[in-house]
Design an enzyme around this catalytic site. Structure first.
Site, PDB file in Angstrom:
ATOM      1  N   HIS A  40       0.951  -1.112   0.041  1.00 46.61           N
ATOM      2  CA  HIS A  40       0.174  -0.040   0.030  1.00 46.61           C
ATOM      3  C   HIS A  40       0.812   1.204   0.128  1.00 46.61           C
ATOM      4  O   HIS A  40       1.543   1.493  -0.953  1.00 46.61           O
ATOM      5  CB  HIS A  40      -0.940  -0.102   1.134  1.00 46.61           C
TER       6      HIS A  40
ATOM      7  N   HIS B  53      -2.676  -2.441  -9.493  1.00 46.79           N
ATOM      8  CA  HIS B  53      -3.569  -1.713  -8.492  1.00 46.79           C
ATOM      9  C   HIS B  53      -4.948  -2.527  -8.339  1.00 46.79           C
ATOM     10  O   HIS B  53      -5.385  -3.174  -9.297  1.00 46.79           O
ATOM     11  CB  HIS B  53      -3.891  -0.120  -8.915  1.00 46.79           C
TER      12      HIS B  53
ATOM     13  N   ASP C 264       2.633   5.217  -7.030  1.00 43.48           N
ATOM     14  CA  ASP C 264       4.029   5.138  -6.305  1.00 43.48           C
ATOM     15  C   ASP C 264       5.254   5.004  -7.115  1.00 43.48           C
ATOM     16  O   ASP C 264       6.343   4.947  -6.748  1.00 43.48           O
ATOM     17  CB  ASP C 264       3.883   4.121  -5.304  1.00 43.48           C
TER      18      ASP C 264
HETATM   19  C1  SDX Z   1      -1.298   1.983  -3.271  1.00 49.70           C
HETATM   20  O1  SDX Z   1      -6.200   0.864  -3.049  1.00 49.70           O
HETATM   21  C2  SDX Z   1      -5.762   2.130  -3.278  1.00 49.70           C
HETATM   22  O2  SDX Z   1      -6.554   2.948  -3.784  1.00 49.70           O
HETATM   23  C3  SDX Z   1      -4.282   2.116  -2.915  1.00 49.70           C
HETATM   24  C4  SDX Z   1      -3.492   3.489  -3.470  1.00 49.70           C
HETATM   25  C5  SDX Z   1      -4.118   4.632  -2.707  1.00 49.70           C
HETATM   26  O3  SDX Z   1      -3.862   6.013  -3.148  1.00 49.70           O
HETATM   27  O4  SDX Z   1      -4.664   4.514  -1.492  1.00 49.70           O
HETATM   28  O5  SDX Z   1      -3.712   3.566  -4.612  1.00 49.70           O
HETATM   29  C6  SDX Z   1      -1.960   3.438  -2.927  1.00 49.70           C
HETATM   30  O6  SDX Z   1      -1.438   1.408  -2.368  1.00 49.70           O
HETATM   31  C7  SDX Z   1      -1.038   1.915  -4.661  1.00 49.70           C
HETATM   32  C8  SDX Z   1      -0.379   0.355  -4.988  1.00 49.70           C
HETATM   33  C9  SDX Z   1       1.017   0.414  -4.303  1.00 49.70           C
HETATM   34  N1  SDX Z   1       1.408  -1.180  -4.251  1.00 49.70           N
HETATM   35  C10 SDX Z   1       2.328  -1.479  -5.126  1.00 49.70           C
HETATM   36  O7  SDX Z   1       2.850  -0.986  -6.073  1.00 49.70           O
HETATM   37  C11 SDX Z   1       2.749  -2.801  -4.646  1.00 49.70           C
HETATM   38  C12 SDX Z   1       2.951  -3.930  -5.880  1.00 49.70           C
HETATM   39  N2  SDX Z   1       1.555  -4.103  -6.397  1.00 49.70           N
HETATM   40  C13 SDX Z   1       1.052  -5.390  -5.835  1.00 49.70           C
HETATM   41  O8  SDX Z   1       1.165  -6.005  -4.642  1.00 49.70           O
HETATM   42  C14 SDX Z   1      -0.609  -5.303  -6.348  1.00 49.70           C
HETATM   43  O9  SDX Z   1      -0.548  -5.118  -7.460  1.00 49.70           O
HETATM   44  C15 SDX Z   1      -1.461  -4.656  -5.470  1.00 49.70           C
HETATM   45  C16 SDX Z   1      -1.433  -4.958  -4.009  1.00 49.70           C
HETATM   46  C17 SDX Z   1      -1.320  -3.436  -5.641  1.00 49.70           C
HETATM   47  C18 SDX Z   1      -2.804  -5.036  -6.039  1.00 49.70           C
HETATM   48  O10 SDX Z   1      -3.231  -6.440  -5.676  1.00 49.70           O
HETATM   49  P1  SDX Z   1      -4.388  -7.228  -5.955  1.00 49.70           P
HETATM   50  O11 SDX Z   1      -5.425  -6.371  -6.759  1.00 49.70           O
HETATM   51  O12 SDX Z   1      -5.033  -8.039  -4.913  1.00 49.70           O
HETATM   52  O13 SDX Z   1      -3.648  -8.041  -7.258  1.00 49.70           O
HETATM   53  P2  SDX Z   1      -3.392  -9.743  -7.225  1.00 49.70           P
HETATM   54  O14 SDX Z   1      -2.248  -9.674  -6.133  1.00 49.70           O
HETATM   55  O15 SDX Z   1      -4.587 -10.638  -7.092  1.00 49.70           O
HETATM   56  O16 SDX Z   1      -2.479  -9.843  -8.338  1.00 49.70           O
HETATM   57  C19 SDX Z   1      -3.285 -10.202  -9.694  1.00 49.70           C
HETATM   58  C20 SDX Z   1      -2.332 -11.055 -10.675  1.00 49.70           C
HETATM   59  C21 SDX Z   1      -1.592 -11.957  -9.858  1.00 49.70           C
HETATM   60  O17 SDX Z   1      -0.967 -12.751 -10.876  1.00 49.70           O
HETATM   61  P3  SDX Z   1      -1.774 -14.270 -11.297  1.00 49.70           P
HETATM   62  O18 SDX Z   1      -1.811 -14.854  -9.818  1.00 49.70           O
HETATM   63  O19 SDX Z   1      -3.130 -13.868 -11.699  1.00 49.70           O
HETATM   64  O20 SDX Z   1      -0.874 -15.062 -12.158  1.00 49.70           O
HETATM   65  O21 SDX Z   1      -1.218  -9.972 -10.979  1.00 49.70           O
HETATM   66  C22 SDX Z   1      -0.058 -10.180 -10.441  1.00 49.70           C
HETATM   67  C23 SDX Z   1      -0.349 -11.307  -9.531  1.00 49.70           C
HETATM   68  O22 SDX Z   1       1.026 -12.157  -9.225  1.00 49.70           O
HETATM   69  N3  SDX Z   1       0.663  -9.201  -9.849  1.00 49.70           N
HETATM   70  C24 SDX Z   1       1.735  -8.595 -10.126  1.00 49.70           C
HETATM   71  C25 SDX Z   1       1.965  -7.351  -9.451  1.00 49.70           C
HETATM   72  N4  SDX Z   1       0.918  -6.867  -9.060  1.00 49.70           N
HETATM   73  C26 SDX Z   1      -0.094  -8.178  -9.133  1.00 49.70           C
HETATM   74  N5  SDX Z   1       2.866  -9.234 -10.840  1.00 49.70           N
HETATM   75  C27 SDX Z   1       4.062  -8.580 -10.513  1.00 49.70           C
HETATM   76  N6  SDX Z   1       4.351  -7.268 -10.200  1.00 49.70           N
HETATM   77  C28 SDX Z   1       3.166  -6.841  -9.447  1.00 49.70           C
HETATM   78  N7  SDX Z   1       3.388  -5.684  -8.889  1.00 49.70           N
END
Ligand code: SDX
Length: 425
Positions: free
Chosen positions: A265, A307, A364
């Site tokens: 996050h 996201h 971010d």
């Molecule tokens: C913020 O919610 C908000 O509004 C948050 C925010 C705000 O202003 O408050 O916008 C701020 O928190 C932005 C997000 C910052 N976080 C990151 O950058 C961390 C990296 N991102 C991930 O951890 C992830 O994308 C999340 C946590 C942001 C979202 O997770 P989800 O929606 O639960 O997605 P998921 O984990 O179910 O992933 C779906 C697929 C998976 O692959 P499969 O199992 O389908 O094969 O996408 C892949 C994941 O492995 N995936 C990624 C990835 N993010 C998701 N693969 C590689 N790198 C990534 N960053």
């Protein structure tokens, strides 16, 4: 016209689910009667398709990359507004008139100082304490200074608490920074704007004159506006859940700060810079980094990508990317880091793995590059996010207390533990 949808169970029970529609966004099936009518719960880990409340503050369309604060597009606010005007908009629902703006800004200025004991409180942390550890503790401790205005059922107490939190966050954030650097705590200067004052609190020393850098102030004002609110994200939902029990505003905001700290996050901006530094230091190619992110056997994820809601470009990332260009031209800064980020962005956007999963750079991804160019230490990146998001958190906390349908948050579960069994005697 209200409509309903019918839910039926294999066992023949059914429930009429009223369909609710807001100003924008998808319809919602009202499942509040589901358990009573059909004896079933809904299951939605992470609440990906669950509306936890009705809110008039922020609207996001993840497919179209739309973000509105009280109906105003983030792009227009980023171009024309300033952070305190956005605070007024988020808190009260309307842009202030010039008179309202002067009055609101003056109220905020009257609350920028903190009790002198807060300085002692922060001084009690270890020299190497993470600023987020100091922030979460200090904001929670604020409730011990305002026993005269903690009645959450009193609208005036709710308002003054919101104003105090917005006003004091820059002071407390800078104290956390200065403590970790062994620097003296500066007092606020109310002759400066909100963001100018923050740069002075962060970078001024008693021995020198200080003039806020207009380029840095402009970049920070933008970052503050872009991070101010974002619907029911993890930390805002935490604030609402904590506040729904009647917890005081300072304790509720401290809970939000704790949630924001996580690298998935608000901690992602710090994690992005650690990731880019590690790539540079390791000599790993971008292609190797991307391969690791795609490898299911490797827990590595690309920080700053993906996201829960945006399945298109995060509109804030586009705005921040432009600011990155301008800032690095004006101030210089880590151009190789920015070039590395651009290469990573361009290669992922062309890669099927990321396209299929609709993974794009989020807010971010670039914010850390800007903050580093402003000489803000990485350990302070999430503190900056918290400082900005405080107005969003407290606006939702206030809205929750004004919601006639508001009640204590208490989700249910699917129990997968042991069946009932007797204690062996
Ligand atoms: C913020 O919610 C908000 O509004 C948050 C925010 C705000 O202003 O408050 O916008 C701020 O928190 C932005 C997000 C910052 N976080 C990151 O950058 C961390 C990296 N991102 C991930 O951890 C992830 O994308 C999340 C946590 C942001 C979202 O997770 P989800 O929606 O639960 O997605 P998921 O984990 O179910 O992933 C779906 C697929 C998976 O692959 P499969 O199992 O389908 O094969 O996408 C892949 C994941 O492995 N995936 C990624 C990835 N993010 C998701 N693969 C590689 N790198 C990534 N960053």
């Amino acid at each position: 016209m209200s409509s309903t949808s019918k839910f039926s169970t294999p066992g023949g029970k059914s429930s009429e689910l009223p369909m609710l529609k807001g100003t924008h966004g998808p319809e919602c099936a009202d499942v509040r009667g589901l358990y009573k009518d059909a004896g079933v719960f809904t299951y939605d880990p992470g609440y990906a398709t669950t509306a936890s409340c009705k809110s008039a503050i922020t609207f996001i369309d993840g497919d179209e990359g739309i973000l509105l604060y009280r109906g105003y597009p983030i792009e227009q606010l980023a171009e024309h507004s300033d952070y305190l005007e956005v605070c007024h908009l988020l808190m009260y629902g309307e842009l202030p008139t010039p008179e309202e703006s002067a009055k609101f800004n003056n109220i905020i200025k009257q609350h920028t100082m903190v009790h002198e004991n807060i300085r002692d409180f922060i001084s009690g942390f270890r020299y190497d304490a993470h600023p987020m550890a100091m922030l979460v503790g200090t904001v929670g401790a604020l409730s011990s200074f305002y026993h005269d205005s903690l009645d959450i059922n009193n609208p005036k107490h709710r308002e003054i608490s919101a104003q105090r939190l917005i006003a004091k966050m820059p002071t407390i954030a800078s104290y956390c920074h200065n403590h970790s650097r062994g620097l003296p705590f500066m007092y606020p200067d109310n002759t400066l704007s909100y963001v100018e004052n923050f740069t002075r609190l962060m970078f001024a020393v008693p021995a020198e004159q200080f003039e806020p850098n207009p380029v840095a102030v402009k970049a920070l004002e933008l970052i503050m506006i872009l991070h101010a609110d974002h619907e029911q994200n993890a930390s805002t939902s935490t604030v609402r859940l904590a506040g729904s029990s009647g917890a005081n505003p300072f304790a509720s905001i401290a809970a939000g700060i704790a949630s924001l700290w996580g690298p998935a996050h608000g901690g992602a901006n710090e994690a992005v810079m650690n990731m880019l530094d590690a790539i540079q230091d390791s000599g790993e190619t971008i292609d190797q980094t991307i391969a690791r992110a795609k490898d299911k056997n490797d827990p590595f994820r690309l920080m700053g990508f993906g996201h829960r809601v945006y399945k298109n470009f995060d509109p804030r990332a586009k705005i921040i990317q432009q600011m990155c260009h301008e800032l690095l031209d004006d101030l210089g800064g880590d151009q190789p880091m920015f070039d590395l980020a651009r290469e990573l962005e361009q290669k992922t956007l062309a890669d099927d793995y990321f396209k299929e999963r609709r993974l794009y750079p989020n807010v971010d991804f670039y914010s850390g590059i800007i903050l580093r160019a402003l000489d803000i230490p990485m350990s302070m990146f999430t503190v900056m996010f918290a400082m900005s998001r405080t107005v969003g958190w407290i606006s939702h906390w206030m809205e929750m207390h004004e919601d006639p349908e508001g009640r204590i948050g208490r989700p249910r579960q699917i129990y997968t533990g042991a069946a009932r069994r007797d204690y062996p005697v």
